[in-house]
Structures are given as structure tokens and as C-alpha cells.
Design an enzyme around this catalytic site. Sequence first.
Site, PDB file in Angstrom:
ATOM      1  N   GLU A  31       0.208   3.644   1.732  1.00 49.97           N
ATOM      2  CA  GLU A  31       0.282   4.064   3.143  1.00 49.97           C
ATOM      3  C   GLU A  31       1.684   3.833   3.703  1.00 49.97           C
ATOM      4  O   GLU A  31       2.077   4.469   4.678  1.00 49.97           O
ATOM      5  CB  GLU A  31      -0.742   3.301   3.986  1.00 49.97           C
ATOM      6  CG  GLU A  31      -2.152   3.823   3.862  1.00 49.97           C
ATOM      7  CD  GLU A  31      -2.337   5.232   4.427  1.00 49.97           C
ATOM      8  OE1 GLU A  31      -2.027   5.434   5.602  1.00 49.97           O
ATOM      9  OE2 GLU A  31      -2.770   6.122   3.678  1.00 49.97           O
TER      10      GLU A  31
ATOM     11  N   TYR B 193      -1.559  -0.091  10.571  1.00 47.28           N
ATOM     12  CA  TYR B 193      -1.834  -0.714   9.262  1.00 47.28           C
ATOM     13  C   TYR B 193      -0.608  -0.597   8.357  1.00 47.28           C
ATOM     14  O   TYR B 193      -0.162  -1.584   7.754  1.00 47.28           O
ATOM     15  CB  TYR B 193      -3.041  -0.035   8.616  1.00 47.28           C
ATOM     16  CG  TYR B 193      -3.250  -0.394   7.165  1.00 47.28           C
ATOM     17  CD1 TYR B 193      -3.872  -1.592   6.799  1.00 47.28           C
ATOM     18  CD2 TYR B 193      -2.828   0.457   6.142  1.00 47.28           C
ATOM     19  CE1 TYR B 193      -4.059  -1.922   5.446  1.00 47.28           C
ATOM     20  CE2 TYR B 193      -3.010   0.131   4.800  1.00 47.28           C
ATOM     21  CZ  TYR B 193      -3.628  -1.056   4.468  1.00 47.28           C
ATOM     22  OH  TYR B 193      -3.806  -1.376   3.138  1.00 47.28           O
TER      23      TYR B 193
ATOM     24  N   SER C 117       0.812  -1.218   0.000  1.00 45.38           N
ATOM     25  CA  SER C 117       0.000   0.000   0.000  1.00 45.38           C
ATOM     26  C   SER C 117       0.849   1.272   0.000  1.00 45.38           C
ATOM     27  O   SER C 117       1.914   1.334   0.632  1.00 45.38           O
ATOM     28  CB  SER C 117      -0.866  -0.018   1.261  1.00 45.38           C
ATOM     29  OG  SER C 117      -1.413   1.250   1.501  1.00 45.38           O
TER      30      SER C 117
HETATM   31  P1  NAP Z   1     -11.458  -4.575   1.574  1.00 46.86           P
HETATM   32  O1  NAP Z   1     -12.594  -4.208   0.656  1.00 46.86           O
HETATM   33  O2  NAP Z   1     -11.453  -4.070   2.966  1.00 46.86           O
HETATM   34  O3  NAP Z   1     -11.384  -6.170   1.589  1.00 46.86           O
HETATM   35  C1  NAP Z   1     -10.574  -6.846   2.513  1.00 46.86           C
HETATM   36  C2  NAP Z   1     -10.772  -8.339   2.332  1.00 46.86           C
HETATM   37  O4  NAP Z   1      -9.940  -9.013   3.282  1.00 46.86           O
HETATM   38  C3  NAP Z   1     -12.219  -8.811   2.603  1.00 46.86           C
HETATM   39  O5  NAP Z   1     -12.511  -9.858   1.705  1.00 46.86           O
HETATM   40  C4  NAP Z   1     -12.115  -9.341   4.022  1.00 46.86           C
HETATM   41  O6  NAP Z   1     -13.078 -10.324   4.336  1.00 46.86           O
HETATM   42  C5  NAP Z   1     -10.720  -9.968   3.966  1.00 46.86           C
HETATM   43  N1  NAP Z   1     -10.167 -10.230   5.290  1.00 46.86           N
HETATM   44  C6  NAP Z   1     -10.133  -9.408   6.361  1.00 46.86           C
HETATM   45  N2  NAP Z   1      -9.567 -10.030   7.406  1.00 46.86           N
HETATM   46  C7  NAP Z   1      -9.255 -11.276   6.994  1.00 46.86           C
HETATM   47  C8  NAP Z   1      -8.676 -12.407   7.620  1.00 46.86           C
HETATM   48  N3  NAP Z   1      -8.324 -12.376   8.910  1.00 46.86           N
HETATM   49  N4  NAP Z   1      -8.490 -13.528   6.902  1.00 46.86           N
HETATM   50  C9  NAP Z   1      -8.874 -13.579   5.587  1.00 46.86           C
HETATM   51  N5  NAP Z   1      -9.434 -12.549   4.940  1.00 46.86           N
HETATM   52  C10 NAP Z   1      -9.621 -11.408   5.635  1.00 46.86           C
HETATM   53  O7  NAP Z   1     -10.066  -4.147   0.906  1.00 46.86           O
HETATM   54  P2  NAP Z   1      -9.721  -3.765  -0.615  1.00 46.86           P
HETATM   55  O8  NAP Z   1      -9.919  -2.313  -0.775  1.00 46.86           O
HETATM   56  O9  NAP Z   1     -10.373  -4.728  -1.527  1.00 46.86           O
HETATM   57  O10 NAP Z   1      -8.159  -3.993  -0.610  1.00 46.86           O
HETATM   58  C11 NAP Z   1      -7.582  -5.258  -0.943  1.00 46.86           C
HETATM   59  C12 NAP Z   1      -6.176  -5.333  -0.380  1.00 46.86           C
HETATM   60  O11 NAP Z   1      -5.381  -4.296  -0.927  1.00 46.86           O
HETATM   61  C13 NAP Z   1      -6.076  -5.175   1.121  1.00 46.86           C
HETATM   62  O12 NAP Z   1      -5.004  -5.974   1.559  1.00 46.86           O
HETATM   63  C14 NAP Z   1      -5.750  -3.716   1.321  1.00 46.86           C
HETATM   64  O13 NAP Z   1      -5.081  -3.529   2.537  1.00 46.86           O
HETATM   65  C15 NAP Z   1      -4.859  -3.483   0.123  1.00 46.86           C
HETATM   66  N6  NAP Z   1      -4.832  -2.137  -0.430  1.00 46.86           N
HETATM   67  C16 NAP Z   1      -5.997  -1.501  -0.738  1.00 46.86           C
HETATM   68  C17 NAP Z   1      -5.944  -0.254  -1.327  1.00 46.86           C
HETATM   69  C18 NAP Z   1      -7.204   0.480  -1.740  1.00 46.86           C
HETATM   70  O14 NAP Z   1      -7.133   1.693  -1.981  1.00 46.86           O
HETATM   71  N7  NAP Z   1      -8.334  -0.202  -1.876  1.00 46.86           N
HETATM   72  C19 NAP Z   1      -4.695   0.334  -1.626  1.00 46.86           C
HETATM   73  C20 NAP Z   1      -3.545  -0.359  -1.303  1.00 46.86           C
HETATM   74  C21 NAP Z   1      -3.616  -1.602  -0.718  1.00 46.86           C
HETATM   75  P3  NAP Z   1     -14.541  -9.930   4.931  1.00 46.86           P
HETATM   76  O15 NAP Z   1     -15.359  -9.513   3.736  1.00 46.86           O
HETATM   77  O16 NAP Z   1     -14.987 -11.189   5.557  1.00 46.86           O
HETATM   78  O17 NAP Z   1     -14.323  -8.807   5.902  1.00 46.86           O
HETATM   79  O1  F7E Z   2      -9.076   8.001   4.042  1.00 46.29           O
HETATM   80  C1  F7E Z   2      -9.511  11.400   5.322  1.00 46.29           C
HETATM   81  C2  F7E Z   2      -8.580  10.486   6.088  1.00 46.29           C
HETATM   82  O2  F7E Z   2     -10.070   5.898   4.916  1.00 46.29           O
HETATM   83  C3  F7E Z   2      -8.562   8.890   3.076  1.00 46.29           C
HETATM   84  C4  F7E Z   2      -7.279   2.041   2.391  1.00 46.29           C
HETATM   85  O3  F7E Z   2      -7.798   1.385   1.270  1.00 46.29           O
HETATM   86  O4  F7E Z   2      -6.047   3.577   1.010  1.00 46.29           O
HETATM   87  C5  F7E Z   2      -7.011   3.496   2.036  1.00 46.29           C
HETATM   88  O5  F7E Z   2      -6.550   4.165   3.206  1.00 46.29           O
HETATM   89  C6  F7E Z   2      -8.311  10.259   3.698  1.00 46.29           C
HETATM   90  C7  F7E Z   2      -7.523  10.208   5.011  1.00 46.29           C
HETATM   91  O6  F7E Z   2      -8.376   5.844   3.010  1.00 46.29           O
HETATM   92  C8  F7E Z   2     -12.816  11.022   6.751  1.00 46.29           C
HETATM   93  O7  F7E Z   2      -8.083  11.115   7.258  1.00 46.29           O
HETATM   94  C9  F7E Z   2     -11.512  12.657   6.204  1.00 46.29           C
HETATM   95  O8  F7E Z   2      -6.568  11.222   5.014  1.00 46.29           O
HETATM   96  O9  F7E Z   2     -10.624   6.652   2.561  1.00 46.29           O
HETATM   97  P1  F7E Z   2      -9.640   6.555   3.654  1.00 46.29           P
HETATM   98  P2  F7E Z   2      -6.837   5.713   3.466  1.00 46.29           P
HETATM   99  O10 F7E Z   2      -6.661   5.960   4.908  1.00 46.29           O
HETATM  100  O11 F7E Z   2      -6.049   6.557   2.519  1.00 46.29           O
HETATM  101  C10 F7E Z   2      -4.770   3.001   1.320  1.00 46.29           C
HETATM  102  C11 F7E Z   2      -3.882   3.133   0.110  1.00 46.29           C
HETATM  103  C12 F7E Z   2      -4.869   1.631   1.862  1.00 46.29           C
HETATM  104  O12 F7E Z   2      -3.990   0.809   1.686  1.00 46.29           O
HETATM  105  C13 F7E Z   2      -5.973   1.355   2.823  1.00 46.29           C
HETATM  106  O13 F7E Z   2      -6.228  -0.048   2.909  1.00 46.29           O
HETATM  107  O14 F7E Z   2      -9.584  10.822   4.031  1.00 46.29           O
HETATM  108  N1  F7E Z   2     -10.850  11.499   5.890  1.00 46.29           N
HETATM  109  N2  F7E Z   2     -12.685  12.388   6.735  1.00 46.29           N
HETATM  110  C14 F7E Z   2     -11.649  10.468   6.204  1.00 46.29           C
HETATM  111  N3  F7E Z   2     -11.474   9.135   6.075  1.00 46.29           N
HETATM  112  C15 F7E Z   2     -12.480   8.328   6.479  1.00 46.29           C
HETATM  113  N4  F7E Z   2     -12.356   6.988   6.336  1.00 46.29           N
HETATM  114  N5  F7E Z   2     -13.648   8.829   7.048  1.00 46.29           N
HETATM  115  C16 F7E Z   2     -13.847  10.173   7.205  1.00 46.29           C
HETATM  116  O15 F7E Z   2     -14.897  10.593   7.703  1.00 46.29           O
END
Ligand code: NAP
Ligand code: F7E
Length: 349
Positions: free
Chosen positions: A137, A158, A135
Site C-alpha cells: 500500500e 494506513y 505493505s
Molecule cells: P490482521 O489479520 O488484521 O491482524 C492484525 C493483528 O494486529 C491482530 O492480531 C490484531 O489483534 C493486532 N492488533 C491490532 N491492533 C493492535 C494493537 N493496538 N496492539 C497490538 N496488536 C494489535 O492482519 P494480517 O493480514 O495478519 O497482517 C499482518 C501485518 O502485516 C499487519 O501489520 C498488516 O498491516 C501487514 N500487512 C498485511 C498484508 C496482507 O495482505 N495481509 C500485506 C502487507 C502488510 P486483534 O485480533 O485483537 O484485533
Molecule cells: O481491498 C477493492 C478495494 O480490503 C482490495 C490489507 O491487508 O492489503 C490489504 O489492503 C481491493 C481494493 O485489501 C470491496 O477497493 C472492492 O482496491 O481486500 P482489501 P487492500 O486494501 O489491498 C494490503 C497490502 C495491506 O497492507 C492491508 O493491510 O478490493 N474492493 N470491493 C473491496 N475491498 C473491500 N475490503 N471490500 C469490498 O467490498
Amino acid sequence: MTKIALISGVTGQDGSYLAELLLGKGYEVHAVIRRSSSFNTERIEHLYVDPHEPGVKFFLHYGDLADASNLRRLVERVKPDEVYNLGAQSHVKVSFEEPEYTVDVDALGTLRFLEAIRDYRERTGHEVRFYQASSSEMFGAAPPPQNETTPFHPRSPYACAKLYSHWQTINYRESYGMFACSGILFNHESERRGETFVTRKITRAATRIQMGLQDKLYLGNLSAKRDWGFAGDYVEAMWRMLQADQPDDFVIATGEAYSVQEFVDRTFAMLELDPRRHVEIDPRYYRPAEVDALLGDASKARTKLGWSPTVTFDGLIRRMVEHDLMLARREKLLLGAGHGAGSTQGQDT
Ligand code: NAP
Ligand code: F7E
């Protein structure tokens, strides 16, 4: 030969798009789902076929990244050619409240998978390609733009857990010659995005406001900047990494960054609403440490994988707004007919 893939996190946003992509390419897809007291398979319902039917190519298995023996058994049984480790506690804010669990799943979970694959590979000689969902992050406080050579500075449990998995993926590649890739993906969104991530929280609220279902949207830090792409494009990049001649690590991003405020403004403008009348700040959404600005440079992926994003920032917002407007209309109809609609109340972060 039909390729076999094993996916963790298939019930999540990315897992559902990836399963679609691989099934479309003729893969046999096996996926890990967690037992849950309520249904957690909504995003993959359209892909599921009763395993008693002939020609089924999509199989679900109970499992958990916290359970090493289960992961070992799955690898042994499925005999995958490719493993995509997308499972994670993926919410940054929640990781401050559940740091130990987040590390168990997001860091040690990856190690458990890597060990299961290493042993299976050594015993059978079967090559298994591994994708790790890293990520942006992990860059945290590192100033933008960020690419594969930018030093990491994680700012949450995270991010620390993901950084551990990133380095273990590289370590297993260098130590055991495994084909293991780490995809450093910047934020990617869609109409399947979880409703507590900021983009979906905004599009859900704005469309509900337009339908008269709510009046206020409470948010935290509006000045944070993110590089937001479309999830469908990003799973294509994951697949491309595992088809390359050599395993490597790649940044995947659009190269454009916008603030949360800009996301709000464009969403509300699309619906002809004035955000000043509806958006309020609630400090409960602030994080103990914030990641201020993420902006990815995906030149390496463009050159080596031929990957580039296809959906613009406005295009992304439009597809999310259109989808959520449809949900809000349905909710209003149901309410009119005396039925309560499902909600995420109590799961707001
Ligand atoms: P998501 O919608 O939150 O999906 C997470 C998945 O992981 C769900 O299927 C969840 O299952 C499963 N999971 C959670 N805990 C688990 C466990 N203990 N054992 C097995 N499975 C588990 O996330 P996403 O946005 O699709 O992201 C996919 C991956 O990319 C994640 O690893 C995330 O950290 C990473 N990532 C996401 C982003 C982004 O912007 N979306 C960016 C960079 C990296 P349940 O449905 O049962 O909860
Ligand atoms: O927050 C701000 C918050 O929770 C984005 C995950 O997929 O991307 C995701 O992480 C920004 C942050 O995503 C609210 O403070 C303001 O600055 O949508 P987010 P994230 O934290 O960037 C990365 C790449 C991952 O890997 C992660 O799995 O938005 N923000 N107000 C808020 N965020 C949330 N959630 N809720 C608010 O009310």
C-alpha cells in the site's frame, strides 16, 4: 540454543501462520494479545497449550502497541532474539474512518517497539533482530511493477502510517546498527483472512450463496488490481529476512496481478455460479482514494533469500473456497437444527 521470538499481531492471519512456522522450527514463541470482551484467539487455538503443562513453548501476554511501558516490559521479560511486529489496524478503508488511531498503532506503535528494543540492547548487549510488517500500500499511486527502488506514493492513512514505520525501521538500522528489516509484502490471503478483506468477503459470500444462505454480494471497485499470494508462503519470507547475514528490505509478491472482478469470476466459476445474478455494486465500499494497480517484483527476495511463492492464484482461491464451503455447510446444518450461526454483520467494509 533455543531461539526466542516475540510476535505482535499473533491473533491475526499472518501472526497465526508465523507462530506455527516458528514453533515448527523449535522456537520458544511469545506473543502479544489484546484484551477483548469477545474471544479473539480463534486463529491460534490449535497452538495453545496450558502453561501448567510441561514443555510448553507458546506463551501469550496481554499488551498493546499503544502502550509503550507494556512493550518495554515484554521485551525485558521475554529477552527475545527476534521480534516480529505484525500488529496493526490493517484495514485500509477503516483507516479513513479512524486515521488517528491507525497512526497511533501502525506508526507510533512501531516506534515504541524500536525504542524498547534499542534501550534493552544498549543495556544488556543482547542483539535483537526486528521485522517490520510493511505493505505494498506504501506504493499506492506509483505505476506497476513495483520493487524496492520504486518511489512511494501512499494513498490512505494506513499507507502513510506504514510508510512512517518503514522509514523508522531503516533509520534505526542506520543510526544504531540494529538488525532491522522491512518486508514490503503485497496482498496475501488464506482461509484465515479477515472476512472484511475483499478476497475472503467474496469466497465467504459465494459459498453461502451456493448453500442458499444468501443471495447477493455487494462490492465496491471491481477494477482495482492486486498481486495476491498465499499468507503461509509470506511468513516464510519474514523468517528468512531475519536469518540473513545482513539486515535489508524486501518486496514479497507473486509477480502476477488480477482485478477484483477476475477474483469474483474465478470464485463463482469454481462453484458453477453466475456472478451476474448475485454481485451488485454498492458505492459505500468505495474509498476516498483508491490504489488502482499493485504488481510486485520480488526478484531481490528470490536472489538473496531464495524465496519464491508456492501457491498459484487458482490454488489460493480453491483452498479458500473449500474451507468456506465447509463453513457454509456447517452453518446450514446448525440453522436446520434451530441454531443461529456466528456472523460478521455490522462489520462489513
Ligand atoms: P490482521 O489479520 O488484521 O491482524 C492484525 C493483528 O494486529 C491482530 O492480531 C490484531 O489483534 C493486532 N492488533 C491490532 N491492533 C493492535 C494493537 N493496538 N496492539 C497490538 N496488536 C494489535 O492482519 P494480517 O493480514 O495478519 O497482517 C499482518 C501485518 O502485516 C499487519 O501489520 C498488516 O498491516 C501487514 N500487512 C498485511 C498484508 C496482507 O495482505 N495481509 C500485506 C502487507 C502488510 P486483534 O485480533 O485483537 O484485533
Ligand atoms: O481491498 C477493492 C478495494 O480490503 C482490495 C490489507 O491487508 O492489503 C490489504 O489492503 C481491493 C481494493 O485489501 C470491496 O477497493 C472492492 O482496491 O481486500 P482489501 P487492500 O486494501 O489491498 C494490503 C497490502 C495491506 O497492507 C492491508 O493491510 O478490493 N474492493 N470491493 C473491496 N475491498 C473491500 N475490503 N471490500 C469490498 O467490498
